[in-house]
Design an enzyme around this catalytic site. Structure first.
Site, short mmCIF file in Angstrom:
data_model
loop_
_atom_site.label_atom_id
_atom_site.label_comp_id
_atom_site.label_asym_id
_atom_site.label_seq_id
_atom_site.Cartn_x
_atom_site.Cartn_y
_atom_site.Cartn_z
N ASP A 185 -16.86 -27.08 123.77
CA ASP A 185 -18.09 -28.39 124.44
C ASP A 185 -18.32 -29.35 123.73
OD1 ASP A 185 -18.97 -25.43 125.80
OD2 ASP A 185 -19.68 -24.94 124.49
N HIS A 245 -16.17 -23.31 115.06
CA HIS A 245 -16.10 -22.10 115.97
C HIS A 245 -16.28 -21.16 115.13
CE1 HIS A 245 -14.87 -19.76 119.14
NE2 HIS A 245 -15.64 -20.72 120.11
N HIS A 259 -24.74 -19.60 122.84
CA HIS A 259 -23.55 -19.59 123.42
C HIS A 259 -23.12 -20.42 124.58
CE1 HIS A 259 -20.20 -16.94 125.03
NE2 HIS A 259 -20.82 -16.58 125.44
N1 ACO Z 1 -22.17 -29.24 111.60
C1 ACO Z 1 -22.41 -29.27 110.50
N2 ACO Z 1 -21.74 -28.06 109.47
C2 ACO Z 1 -21.62 -27.42 110.21
C3 ACO Z 1 -22.03 -27.20 110.89
C4 ACO Z 1 -21.81 -27.96 112.27
N3 ACO Z 1 -21.49 -27.82 113.36
N4 ACO Z 1 -21.46 -25.42 111.28
C5 ACO Z 1 -20.60 -25.03 110.83
N5 ACO Z 1 -21.25 -26.11 109.29
C6 ACO Z 1 -21.17 -25.69 108.28
C7 ACO Z 1 -22.79 -24.59 107.51
O1 ACO Z 1 -23.46 -24.91 106.95
C8 ACO Z 1 -21.34 -23.94 106.25
O2 ACO Z 1 -21.62 -25.07 105.22
P1 ACO Z 1 -22.18 -24.12 104.31
O3 ACO Z 1 -20.60 -23.17 103.34
O4 ACO Z 1 -21.78 -25.51 103.46
O5 ACO Z 1 -23.06 -23.82 104.20
C9 ACO Z 1 -20.52 -23.76 107.32
O6 ACO Z 1 -19.78 -24.45 108.23
C10 ACO Z 1 -20.56 -22.62 108.10
O7 ACO Z 1 -20.73 -22.39 108.89
P2 ACO Z 1 -21.15 -20.87 109.52
O8 ACO Z 1 -22.30 -21.15 110.25
O9 ACO Z 1 -21.41 -20.55 108.60
O10 ACO Z 1 -19.94 -20.83 110.85
P3 ACO Z 1 -20.50 -19.75 111.90
O11 ACO Z 1 -18.95 -19.49 112.02
O12 ACO Z 1 -21.34 -18.72 111.34
O13 ACO Z 1 -20.71 -20.35 113.03
C11 ACO Z 1 -20.72 -21.91 115.62
C12 ACO Z 1 -20.09 -20.91 113.99
C13 ACO Z 1 -21.87 -21.08 116.14
C14 ACO Z 1 -20.03 -22.80 115.98
C15 ACO Z 1 -21.45 -23.71 114.40
O14 ACO Z 1 -19.50 -23.92 113.59
C16 ACO Z 1 -21.51 -24.27 114.97
O15 ACO Z 1 -23.22 -23.84 114.58
N6 ACO Z 1 -21.74 -24.87 115.63
C17 ACO Z 1 -22.32 -26.08 116.79
C18 ACO Z 1 -22.65 -25.80 117.20
C19 ACO Z 1 -21.72 -25.47 119.04
O16 ACO Z 1 -20.72 -26.16 118.62
N7 ACO Z 1 -21.62 -24.25 119.04
C20 ACO Z 1 -20.48 -24.13 120.40
C21 ACO Z 1 -19.19 -23.04 120.42
S1 ACO Z 1 -18.39 -22.68 121.59
C22 ACO Z 1 -19.15 -22.02 122.40
O17 ACO Z 1 -20.13 -21.18 122.13
C23 ACO Z 1 -18.33 -22.37 123.74
#
Ligand code: ACO
Length: 455
Positions: free
Chosen positions: A382, A326, A287
């Site tokens: 972020d 996101h 988060h």
């Molecule tokens: N880098 C590389 N690949 C990614 C990333 C990333 N940052 N985010 C998602 N993906 C990929 C996943 O591996 C998945 O690929 P696949 O379909 O081949 O398996 C696909 O994109 C979908 O990803 P999910 O994890 O299902 O997406 P979800 O919506 O659940 O996750 C999240 C969202 C947690 C923000 C994710 O994008 C992530 O981990 N980002 C990096 C952490 C981050 O920056 N968090 C801050 C969020 S903003 C906030 O909280 C204020």
């Protein structure tokens, strides 16, 4: 023959020829062959309406199963609107871009709580109240001094805000509007003071008391950075950057920490304790901890030349590109656009550094790579906030504390909305029990200490 019932249990009305039927979901339970008509209001069905769907007399009714609330609305809210597909964020209807450009943080805090922008008289009184409640009780200093200097600042903030409740026992009278008012003022006024005191404690520096002549953001920077000078003069670019980042982070509807505040607050505990629960939720790396993770990733990359290899590694699954992607925004996070401009301004004032070069290179390569494009992965808020905080010389572990100062405004608005919502009750999710059926106790221990039974 199948029974047809409304969600309320009565027979379904035949509306043929009688005008448009109210929107409803027609469902048929294959276990019984019965059909049900469940009203759709505001694009949702009521989970409680599923209760009438039973497989037999002993069945307690159908539940909806939704771990992590992926598709469950837990409240009606008038505070924040997000359209993730179109990259829209509005507080009380006002676009975030306009608020970030034109409003002050305290104006936004008022707007979130009251629903409309303040009049000049309301604003002046609100700023006065917040300014004159920034001091904390002297005992609070002793309390903070009890923490180890190298404790994580979020851990200190969480405990410190929970401790505020012990200083203001009358705050538990949450249905008294005057008590709510003073609690909201105190929290918005004192959280920056506590945060700054934590910063000084980490650095082994003396606490700096609030300066009532400064604005909210300037006063915070003064309590953080003032040394021997009699009057602190902040860098205006830094003050503006803090003000804008506070506005961008002030609310984001039903995220993890806001849900924690609403859920804990639904037990009718005082707001200090409910906000402390929000801080605990925000502390987690999934988060509010993400801005810290972006900086750690950039440090690990170390050189712009290593960015292509790092991106290739991410695509092969060796890690994530932190600050990208996101759950809600599947196009550009509207806050990220604003933060990127802000980072340009801050960097122009302190000079380009290697970390920013790495970030720009990461963004440039990722935005033209099919892996990220096809998955709709764009920079989130972020991605650049950490770089701004780093340019302002905040320690990485302190970034989430800055987020918490801003989010306090949103948590309090959401807490009060929950409290005054007649439909809300104590939060109490259901479960699907998948454990053992009843079985008799038979110890497997060789020796057991049993409390003797009373005669
Ligand atoms: N880098 C590389 N690949 C990614 C990333 C990333 N940052 N985010 C998602 N993906 C990929 C996943 O591996 C998945 O690929 P696949 O379909 O081949 O398996 C696909 O994109 C979908 O990803 P999910 O994890 O299902 O997406 P979800 O919506 O659940 O996750 C999240 C969202 C947690 C923000 C994710 O994008 C992530 O981990 N980002 C990096 C952490 C981050 O920056 N968090 C801050 C969020 S903003 C906030 O909280 C204020």
């Amino acid at each position: 023959m199948a029974d047809t019932m409304t969600a309320g249990g009565g027979p379904a009305t035949d509306v043929a020829g009688g005008g448009a039927a109210p929107p409803a979901l027609e469902v048929r339970d294959t276990r019984t062959g019965k059909s049900y008509t469940i009203p759709i209001v505001d694009g949702a069905i009521r989970a409680n309406d599923l209760k009438q769907i039973k497989s037999g007399p002993d069945d307690q009714g159908l539940l909806s199963y939704d771990p992590a609330f992926l598709n469950t609305a837990a409240c009606r809210s008038k505070i924040t609107f997000i359209d993730g597909d179109r990259g829209i964020l509005r507080y009380r209807g006002y676009p975030i871009e306009q608020l970030a450009e034109k409003a002050s943080f305290l104006e936004v805090a008022w707007l979130l709580r009251h629903g409309d922008l303040p009049t000049q008289t309301e604003y002046d009184a609100w700023v006065h109240e917040v300014t004159y409640h920034t001091y904390v009780h002297e005992n609070f200093k002793k309390f903070l001094e009890g923490f180890r200097y190298d404790a994580h600042p979020m851990s200190m903030l969480c405990s410190a805000v929970a401790a505020l409740s012990s200083f203001y026992p009358a705050a538990k009278d949450i249905f008294d509007p005057l008590q709510r008012d003073i609690s909201v003022i105190r929290l918005i006024a004192k959280v920056p003071t506590i945060a700054a005191f934590i910063y000084r404690h980490m650095k082994g520096l003396p606490f700096v008391y609030p300066d009532n002549e400064l604005s909210y953001s300037e006063n915070f920077l003064s309590m953080v950075a003032r040394m021997s000078q009699p009057k602190y003069k902040s860098n205006p670019t830094f003050t503006r950057a803090i003000e804008i980042l506070f506005i961008l982070h002030a609310d984001h509807e039903q995220n993890c920490s806001t849900s924690a505040v609403r859920s804990v607050g639904s037990s009718q505990v005082d707001p200090y304790s409910a906000v402390a629960a929000g801080i605990a939720a925000l502390y987690g790396p999934l988060h509010g901890g993400a801005n810290e993770a972006v900086l750690r990733m950039i440090e690990e990359i170390g050189d712009p030349k290593r960015v292509p290899a790092f991106i290739e590694g991410v695509k092969k699954g060796s890690g994530r590109l932190m600050g990208f992607g996101h759950r809600v925004y599947k196009s550009y996070d509207p806050r990220a656009k604003i933060v990127k401009h802000l980072a340009d301004e801050v960097v122009a004032s302190v000079g380009m550094d290697r970390d920013l070069e790495i970030a720009l290179e990461l963004e440039r390569i990722a935005l033209q790579d099919d892996y990220f494009i096809s998955r709709k992965l764009y920079p989130n808020v972020d991605f650049y906030t950490g770089l701004i905080y780093r340019s302002m010389k905040f320690p990485t572990s302190f970034f989430t504390v800055l987020f918490a100062i801003a989010r306090t405004a949103g948590w309090l608005a959401q807490w009060e909305e929950m409290l005054l919502d007649k439909e809300q009750k104590i939060a109490r999710p259901r479960q699907l029990y998948v454990g053992s059926a009843e079985r008799p106790y038979a110890s497997t221990l060789a020796k057991v200490i049993v409390t003797p039974a009373r005669n």
